[in-house]
Design a protein around this motif. Sequence first.
Motif: not given
Length: 473
Positions: A440, A443-444, A446-447, A450, A454
């Motif tokens: 994770e 993948t985190y 992408r949340y 923004y 990131n």
Amino acid sequence: MWLLFQDQAGGAVARVAFQAGRTLKESFRLGQLEAVVRMLEEHECDFVDALGRDLHKPRFETVVSELILIKNEALHAISNLKKWMQPQHVERNLSTTLDECLVVSEPLGVVFIMGTWCSPVQMCLVPLVGAIAAGNCAIISPSECTAHTAELLHRLVPFYLDNECFHVILAGTNDLPEVVELKFDHVFFTGNREEGSKIAQAAAHTLTPVTLILGGKNPCYVDQHCEIATTAQRIAWARFHNAGQSFVAPDYILCHTDIKARLVQALKCCLMQFYGSDPRESRSFGRMVNLELFNRTRDLLWRSGKVAVGGQVVEAEKYIAPTILTEVEEQDPIMQQDVFGPVLPVLTVNNTDEAIAFINKQEKPLCVYAYSSNSKVISKLMSETSSGSFCSNDSVLQSLMVALPFGGVGASGMGSYHGRHSFDTFSHRKSCLLRSTRFECVTYLRYPPYEDRNLENVGKCMRCVLIEEPCSQ
């Protein structure tokens, strides 16, 4: 109305069987494919008799171009089914490095297969082999023009195939668009362009995908550099097989001017060798399927070019002699319509470029044929024309091979079949991504919300994943 009720009932039974998973297991599919082979072997004489009644078709033609072809398709599917059914792994990218990426072939559901009269067994059962292999239920509609063959299929199929999953209906051509609107998961149609257009429009109302194998004027170029005797034999066999009633036969010859006389003479000799001095008495020559097609072909023959050999007609027998036409012009009626009969027009061209220009002026055909001993000529024809299929120094055979996809393009149809290509036609290739909830830390990013950081961290985290080290993010 009764036909629609009958088909709706059969379709409903098939739908229930499909939703119950009856067709999913490999063992079920193999059993049904083996039953198709058994049906053809145990009733060879019945098929020969039915096609003899419908088309005056010689036993040899029925066995070779109908029954053996279907058996080869079924046996090929039986041998390869396990491999075809296996999920296919695909290449992964950075974001899916630790995931499993698959393409799974799943059956579409209940499919509708409409055959045509010129190959009434083959055009029903070869697509059916693909539908069975892919795990579908099927409704089969043989052509009403070949009534004896249609009745035979209607009688035999319930004795060999699963009665809930597979049904044969006897529908008229005018009924088919209404039947299609009953909603299937795929429609496979073989026939002429006018009927194919109606079927496609009917299918569009329910967003049903279609495969259309349509007729067209298949050109055959004969170069000045070729073995004329062999060329003439192969063209004559392809054109006059089944009394010229074929979607894949050469429709007309574009002959180099220098060899026209020799080619026409060689074609005459072939007809004498094949069918004797009076083809009407030959047991190797068929008849037109009905008076409508007989009258249409006769009228085209009488209104076009000059008869070099043949031309005799007997309405009571639906007989048209194998005919070669010369002095044919591009504007002649026989060059404006598809010809499903034993008539072969011969036109002349001065070179390969002229032949290519002539072919490209017409709608895209189902097949293009080229005869030449010059490989550059063959390559030029193949690359500079567009067609459903192409064959050099022979005819028709490319449409019979299990390993080659066969279908049309543009006005000659859409989609293809044979072997693995039939399996794919009747399957949905489902994309599957199998992943876990680990990592994770990647993948985190992408949340929302923004932030610019990131983007900077994405690359760092991907490197952590690739080398399987703990991530500091």
